[in-house]
Design an enzyme around this catalytic site. Structure first.
Site, mmCIF file in Angstrom:
data_model
loop_
_atom_site.group_PDB
_atom_site.id
_atom_site.type_symbol
_atom_site.label_atom_id
_atom_site.label_comp_id
_atom_site.label_asym_id
_atom_site.label_seq_id
_atom_site.Cartn_x
_atom_site.Cartn_y
_atom_site.Cartn_z
ATOM 1 N N GLU A 160 -7.586 -1.293 -14.445
ATOM 2 C CA GLU A 160 -7.924 -1.543 -15.920
ATOM 3 C C GLU A 160 -7.642 -0.483 -16.881
ATOM 4 O O GLU A 160 -7.869 -0.919 -18.152
ATOM 5 C CB GLU A 160 -9.495 -1.830 -15.890
ATOM 6 C CG GLU A 160 -10.294 -0.582 -16.258
ATOM 7 C CD GLU A 160 -10.245 0.180 -14.767
ATOM 8 O OE1 GLU A 160 -10.361 1.523 -15.020
ATOM 9 O OE2 GLU A 160 -9.872 0.048 -13.969
ATOM 10 N N CYS A 199 -11.692 2.089 -6.756
ATOM 11 C CA CYS A 199 -12.124 3.552 -6.622
ATOM 12 C C CYS A 199 -13.384 3.700 -5.744
ATOM 13 O O CYS A 199 -13.046 3.748 -4.483
ATOM 14 C CB CYS A 199 -12.339 3.953 -7.959
ATOM 15 S SG CYS A 199 -12.257 5.841 -8.256
ATOM 16 N N HIS A 242 -6.942 2.712 -10.877
ATOM 17 C CA HIS A 242 -7.733 2.100 -11.764
ATOM 18 C C HIS A 242 -6.746 1.059 -12.539
ATOM 19 O O HIS A 242 -6.010 1.313 -13.392
ATOM 20 C CB HIS A 242 -8.406 2.934 -12.972
ATOM 21 C CG HIS A 242 -9.679 3.630 -12.337
ATOM 22 N ND1 HIS A 242 -10.647 3.270 -12.924
ATOM 23 C CD2 HIS A 242 -9.655 5.063 -11.789
ATOM 24 C CE1 HIS A 242 -11.889 4.018 -12.371
ATOM 25 N NE2 HIS A 242 -10.891 5.138 -11.689
#
Length: 361
Positions: free
Chosen positions: A337, A250, A335
């Protein structure tokens, strides 16, 4: 209590107050996720922004102490069509309205969030104000709204001291993580793969990182305009030149691009939600990803001698990942995660582990 949302284009939406009753001016953005409102509110990348949830029913499973992505919420304001007054879930520990009040987050419900989303899509992200006052002067409000700027957000959200997280399984590697607004699950993804994670404040120097002799460096997500972080970009350039394995996500992805000569631009309305399709060009597969960003790396500015585009957004072709030619750096805009699929793109953490162990990405 009555509340009003005023957008910078003069649009006015009347509804009911939720959360704090204090006036709030911020940049208004929309998120298309159907669930995950607590993770969204506690994502540091939302610092300086008010969140419009496009899904109409929010708060129906309440809040709990396990779903926070940081120590506190960072969203400035919260806009929903309908707020569930009672959470129904075996993990529920409280309701969303009380959570907003507890943390001083101003909100509004009972407004047409679809109409607000269409305005932000067609006219672009814009500032707005939520107020419970009934005698406001629209001209004065618009002046205040127009003057607002999102700035200094990385300094606001980064931790102030170094923090070490032990591995959750037998230790294999040591990772230095630069905290530009990191989400807790990013740390857990490394811990669960046998990494001791040392998290550093955003303005830590490259020299300090390299002195620790870590196996790799991770650059986290975070808020704001990446080009504002001039000093941080120089330190990232020094890390790049040192040849240590680096994985960036990001804002970290954008900062690495800027550090190596590319440029970034602000998007009309950004990508925020848990349903964004991204194609991995190396694997030839499309993954559903979670995203939260308002800036993007300009594809034409990436030198082919420095990096190649590894991932693209299926909807509009923007850059979602870069594979650097030096062999030690890999970055993505989304993202990995956040588990929207639920864990489709966590394979990128496995690639990072493999690279730190001496293998290829």
């Amino acid at each position: 209590m009555k509340a009003t949302l005023i957008l910078a284009n003069g649009s006015i939406f009347e509804g009911q107050s939720i959360g704090s009753t204090e006036d709030c001016v911020c940049e208004m953005v929309f998120n298309t996720s159907m669930v995950g409102y607590q993770e969204i509110l506690t994502d540091p990348s939302y610092a300086g922004q008010g969140i419009v949830m496009s899904y109409p029913l929010i708060g129906n499973y309440g809040v709990n102490s396990e779903d926070n992505e940081s120590s506190r919420p960072w969203g400035e304001a919260f806009v929903v069509r309908h707020l569930s007054r009672r959470g129904s879930n075996f993990r529920c520990e409280g309701d969303l309205d009380d959570y907003l009040k507890e943390h001083g987050i101003t909100g509004i419900q009972g407004v047409d969030t679809r109409a607000i989303t269409r305005i932000l899509r067609s006219q672009g992200t814009m500032n707005g104000m939520i107020t419970c006052a009934e005698d406001f002067c629209i001209q004065d409000v618009l002046k205040t709204v127009e003057a607002y700027r999102v700035k200094g957000t990385v300094e606001r959200v980064t931790r102030k001291a170094v923090q070490v997280y032990p591995p959750l399984i037998r230790q294999k590697l040591r990772v230095a993580l630069m905290d530009f607004g990191v989400k807790e699950n990013m740390i857990r993804c490394l811990q669960s793969r046998g990494c001791e994670v040392t998290v550093f404040p955003a303005h830590t120097t490259a020299q300090e990182i390299l002195a620790g002799r870590y196996d790799g460096v991770m650059l986290s997500n975070g808020p704001g305009d990446p080009s504002d972080n001039v000093a941080i970009i120089q330190e990232i350039r020094d890390l790049y030149d040192a040849g240590i394995p680096i994985f960036a996500v990001c804002l970290g992805h954008q900062l690495m691009a800027l550090a190596t000569g590319a440029s970034t631009r602000k998007m009309r309305f950004g990508h925020r939600g848990a349903n964004h399709p991204v194609k991995d060009l190396d694997a030839g597969r499309v993954f559903i990803t979670s995203q939260n960003h308002g800036y993007v790396v300009c594809a034409e500015s990436v030198s082919p001698e420095v990096a190649a585009v590894s991932h693209v957004n299926v909807n509009e072709g923007s850059v979602e990942g870069l594979r650097y030619k030096n062999g030690n750096v890999y970055t993505v805009q989304f993202h990995p995660e956040a588990s929207p699929g639920p864990k489709d793109t966590e394979y990128l953490f496995d690639r990072f582990i493999r690279r730190m162990e001496g293998g290829a990405w």
